[in-house]
Scaffold this motif. Sequence first.
Motif, PDB file in Angstrom:
ATOM      1  N   ILE A   1       1.192  -2.209  -6.675  1.00  0.00           N
ATOM      2  CA  ILE A   1       0.923  -1.132  -5.718  1.00  0.00           C
ATOM      3  C   ILE A   1      -0.578  -0.959  -5.551  1.00  0.00           C
ATOM      4  CG2 ILE A   1       1.061   1.381  -5.377  1.00  0.00           C
ATOM      5  CD1 ILE A   1       3.845   1.229  -6.732  1.00  0.00           C
ATOM      6  N   CYS A   2      -0.982  -0.838  -4.302  1.00  0.00           N
ATOM      7  CA  CYS A   2      -2.362  -0.512  -3.939  1.00  0.00           C
ATOM      8  C   CYS A   2      -2.317   0.862  -3.266  1.00  0.00           C
ATOM      9  CB  CYS A   2      -2.932  -1.573  -3.010  1.00  0.00           C
ATOM     10  SG  CYS A   2      -4.600  -1.221  -2.407  1.00  0.00           S
ATOM     11  N   PHE A   3      -2.680   1.903  -3.994  1.00  0.00           N
ATOM     12  CA  PHE A   3      -2.627   3.273  -3.459  1.00  0.00           C
ATOM     13  C   PHE A   3      -3.958   3.501  -2.741  1.00  0.00           C
ATOM     14  CE2 PHE A   3       0.302   6.904  -4.615  1.00  0.00           C
ATOM     15  CZ  PHE A   3      -0.098   7.709  -3.564  1.00  0.00           C
ATOM     16  N   ASP A   4      -4.098   2.872  -1.554  1.00  0.00           N
ATOM     17  CA  ASP A   4      -5.431   2.756  -0.979  1.00  0.00           C
ATOM     18  C   ASP A   4      -5.859   3.893  -0.051  1.00  0.00           C
ATOM     19  OD1 ASP A   4      -4.073   1.929   1.373  1.00  0.00           O
ATOM     20  OD2 ASP A   4      -4.363  -0.183   0.888  1.00  0.00           O
ATOM     21  N   GLU A   5      -5.083   4.969  -0.003  1.00  0.00           N
ATOM     22  CA  GLU A   5      -5.563   6.222   0.587  1.00  0.00           C
ATOM     23  C   GLU A   5      -4.947   7.380  -0.181  1.00  0.00           C
ATOM     24  OE1 GLU A   5      -5.518   6.945   4.805  1.00  0.00           O
ATOM     25  OE2 GLU A   5      -5.826   4.823   5.280  1.00  0.00           O
ATOM     26  N   TRP A   6      -5.808   8.192  -0.788  1.00  0.00           N
ATOM     27  CA  TRP A   6      -5.362   9.418  -1.450  1.00  0.00           C
ATOM     28  C   TRP A   6      -6.504  10.409  -1.483  1.00  0.00           C
ATOM     29  CZ3 TRP A   6      -7.886  11.514  -5.592  1.00  0.00           C
ATOM     30  CH2 TRP A   6      -8.739  10.650  -6.324  1.00  0.00           C
ATOM     31  N   ASN A   7      -6.201  11.655  -1.309  1.00  0.00           N
ATOM     32  CA  ASN A   7      -7.177  12.728  -1.507  1.00  0.00           C
ATOM     33  C   ASN A   7      -6.552  14.055  -1.097  1.00  0.00           C
ATOM     34  OD1 ASN A   7      -9.539  14.039  -2.213  1.00  0.00           O
ATOM     35  ND2 ASN A   7     -10.862  12.828  -0.888  1.00  0.00           N
ATOM     36  N   VAL A   8      -7.294  15.108  -1.344  1.00  0.00           N
ATOM     37  CA  VAL A   8      -6.942  16.439  -0.840  1.00  0.00           C
ATOM     38  C   VAL A   8      -7.385  16.516   0.613  1.00  0.00           C
ATOM     39  CG1 VAL A   8      -7.392  18.916  -1.063  1.00  0.00           C
ATOM     40  CG2 VAL A   8      -7.157  17.478  -3.118  1.00  0.00           C
ATOM     41  N   TRP A   9      -6.484  16.970   1.492  1.00  0.00           N
ATOM     42  CA  TRP A   9      -6.808  17.063   2.911  1.00  0.00           C
ATOM     43  C   TRP A   9      -5.938  18.159   3.524  1.00  0.00           C
ATOM     44  CZ3 TRP A   9      -5.462  12.626   6.908  1.00  0.00           C
ATOM     45  CH2 TRP A   9      -5.878  13.005   8.185  1.00  0.00           C
ATOM     46  N   TYR A  10      -6.491  19.346   3.618  1.00  0.00           N
ATOM     47  CA  TYR A  10      -5.745  20.411   4.295  1.00  0.00           C
ATOM     48  C   TYR A  10      -6.629  21.547   4.792  1.00  0.00           C
ATOM     49  CZ  TYR A  10      -5.979  23.737   0.344  1.00  0.00           C
ATOM     50  OH  TYR A  10      -6.401  24.610  -0.631  1.00  0.00           O
TER      51      TYR A  10
ATOM     52  N   SER B   1       0.818  -1.208   0.000  1.00  0.00           N
ATOM     53  CA  SER B   1       0.000   0.000   0.000  1.00  0.00           C
ATOM     54  C   SER B   1       0.855   1.262   0.000  1.00  0.00           C
ATOM     55  CB  SER B   1      -0.937   0.013   1.206  1.00  0.00           C
ATOM     56  OG  SER B   1      -0.210   0.218   2.404  1.00  0.00           O
ATOM     57  N   LEU B   2       0.323   2.304  -0.626  1.00  0.00           N
ATOM     58  CA  LEU B   2       0.861   3.654  -0.541  1.00  0.00           C
ATOM     59  C   LEU B   2      -0.260   4.575  -0.097  1.00  0.00           C
ATOM     60  CD1 LEU B   2       2.989   2.286  -2.463  1.00  0.00           C
ATOM     61  CD2 LEU B   2       3.182   4.485  -3.617  1.00  0.00           C
ATOM     62  N   HIS B   3       0.086   5.564   0.725  1.00  0.00           N
ATOM     63  CA  HIS B   3      -0.858   6.590   1.154  1.00  0.00           C
ATOM     64  C   HIS B   3      -0.242   7.958   0.900  1.00  0.00           C
ATOM     65  CE1 HIS B   3      -2.906   3.770   4.366  1.00  0.00           C
ATOM     66  NE2 HIS B   3      -3.032   3.330   3.126  1.00  0.00           N
ATOM     67  N   LYS B   4      -1.053   8.909   0.496  1.00  0.00           N
ATOM     68  CA  LYS B   4      -0.562  10.284   0.353  1.00  0.00           C
ATOM     69  C   LYS B   4      -1.751  11.236   0.284  1.00  0.00           C
ATOM     70  CE  LYS B   4       2.724  13.094  -2.392  1.00  0.00           C
ATOM     71  NZ  LYS B   4       3.631  13.460  -1.269  1.00  0.00           N
ATOM     72  N   TYR B   5      -1.670  12.308   1.068  1.00  0.00           N
ATOM     73  CA  TYR B   5      -2.682  13.359   1.052  1.00  0.00           C
ATOM     74  C   TYR B   5      -2.044  14.661   0.584  1.00  0.00           C
ATOM     75  CZ  TYR B   5      -5.664  10.093   3.577  1.00  0.00           C
ATOM     76  OH  TYR B   5      -6.410   8.994   3.934  1.00  0.00           O
ATOM     77  N   PHE B   6      -2.877  15.557   0.069  1.00  0.00           N
ATOM     78  CA  PHE B   6      -2.367  16.727  -0.634  1.00  0.00           C
ATOM     79  C   PHE B   6      -3.067  17.994  -0.156  1.00  0.00           C
ATOM     80  CE2 PHE B   6      -2.282  12.936  -3.210  1.00  0.00           C
ATOM     81  CZ  PHE B   6      -0.985  12.903  -3.699  1.00  0.00           C
ATOM     82  N   GLY B   7      -2.368  19.113  -0.309  1.00  0.00           N
ATOM     83  CA  GLY B   7      -2.965  20.384   0.057  1.00  0.00           C
ATOM     84  C   GLY B   7      -2.208  21.547  -0.538  1.00  0.00           C
ATOM     85  N   ASN B   8      -2.780  22.728  -0.355  1.00  0.00           N
ATOM     86  CA  ASN B   8      -2.183  23.956  -0.876  1.00  0.00           C
ATOM     87  C   ASN B   8      -2.192  25.032   0.204  1.00  0.00           C
ATOM     88  OD1 ASN B   8      -1.089  25.844  -2.611  1.00  0.00           O
ATOM     89  ND2 ASN B   8      -3.032  26.331  -3.606  1.00  0.00           N
TER      90      ASN B   8
END
Length: 503
Positions: free
Chosen positions: A287-296, A239-246
């Motif tokens: 790869i299972c990228f099982d958590e991703w989204n915009v979060w900020y 698994s990979l996890h990544k959250y994004f923001g600005n």
Amino acid sequence: MKARASLHRDFLIGEIDDRLYSAFIEHMGRAIYSGIYEPGHPEADENGFRRDVLALVRDLKIPAIRYPGGNFVSAYNWEDGVGPKDQRPVRLDLAWRSKETNHVGINEFGTWAKDAGIEMMLAVNLGSRGLESARNFVEYVNHPSGSYWSDLRRSHGVEQPYGVKMWCLGNEMDGPWQIGHKEAKEYGRLADETAKALRGLTPDAELVVCGSSNDTMPTYPEWERVVLEECYENVDYISLHKYFGNKSKDTLNYFGKIEETGRYIQAIAGVIDYVKAKKRAKNDVYICFDEWNVWYHRREEDSKRVKSWDWPEAPQLLEEDYNIEDALFVGGLLNEFIRRSDRVRIACIAQLVNVIAPIRAERGGPAWKQTIYYPYQFASLYGRGRALRVSVDGPTYDCRVADDVNYLDVAAVHDAAAETVTLFILNRHLDEALDLDIALTGFKEARLIDHQVIEGHGRLQETNGPDAPERVVPRQGAGLGVEEGALRGSAAPLSYHVVRLQV
């Protein structure tokens, strides 16, 4: 500004796994309670699930959903959520400092997932519990009858097994915040032994081992190497996890994080290849990228609230209001998943309802689509088939997270059965339109059948809400067409396009 690109019918990345457009939902905030489940709501069905939310979920055509966590799963006793509801214990959830009634457990969720047409992807607790609890859970869920746990399920009114194939071996076990956090070798050994036990019950199980919680962890990417060296032959995905923001209010840098994510995927793909070679293994791990989204938008504020509140039940938590800028980013990120679909087979937007989600629902009130709903829906509907390589030649920019970032971001998918090619196009430029010339080599007599666009120039911060649920919606596009074997025309600044061609 001019931007050229080219694709060829025979230059393939590979066949896209439909599960690239999966989702995740956790017992967190109002994702479950007053999200998908709200007995007494005017839209509630006989099982207490909201029909209005379910309709929005169905329209996304989600192939699989990861459940029940997330951080929640690392201290979760699955047995608490089965049997008569009036006999289920109320527990304190240590992950989100809230009260869990256990009114929704595996059987209720299984009913909802079936109604939604979504395959379940279940996570087992390898934090506070371990192999034995995981083995029992799989037996309860998957074994037909004639054993203690399968007969217990039948006594709870579920005669047929669920046949769940996808199982996550814990959650974010590299994170010191995780209940039952483990060192890499320790976790790898536990995952390996658990994998062997689960395959004994479900031989065709697809097992996901925990990779890094994100690419800024001090143990990344060594964590992946050590874990995979312990369990490579017995798992199917990492698994990979990544959250994004600005937070910095730098739109171009925000969009540059799409490229940063590509480097993350590429790095872990390299680790996988290294371990496979070192172990002389025959199987492939994806790869299972099982958590991703915009979060900020609410992350810091709500992190402080969680620490101070007194164990509320289904509190408002991380209910992000997504704007057009976020929608453009999500469209570009999905493009990156398509471009990396030879290595990323499963990806889950986190989460589905209310909590950092494309769908919002008020307690006792309406449900609506957030801005990010639309690019996610477009990718799910039209991003299935064969991913095509796209070569882009156009103006670029540098930012903090990446250099030489193309203003033009394109992904292409060929659906041979439907005889269509879909182009997902993002113009990242802040002020200038791009004059496009995209060669469609190998596709004779292509003709435009649909063009949808979301434009953000001058309105990046606009959102949808209960009083204005359709302030931001895709509209019919104009200015693009097929000429002499190429898609040509103009893409406005800060715009996302879905162009469908009959070929």
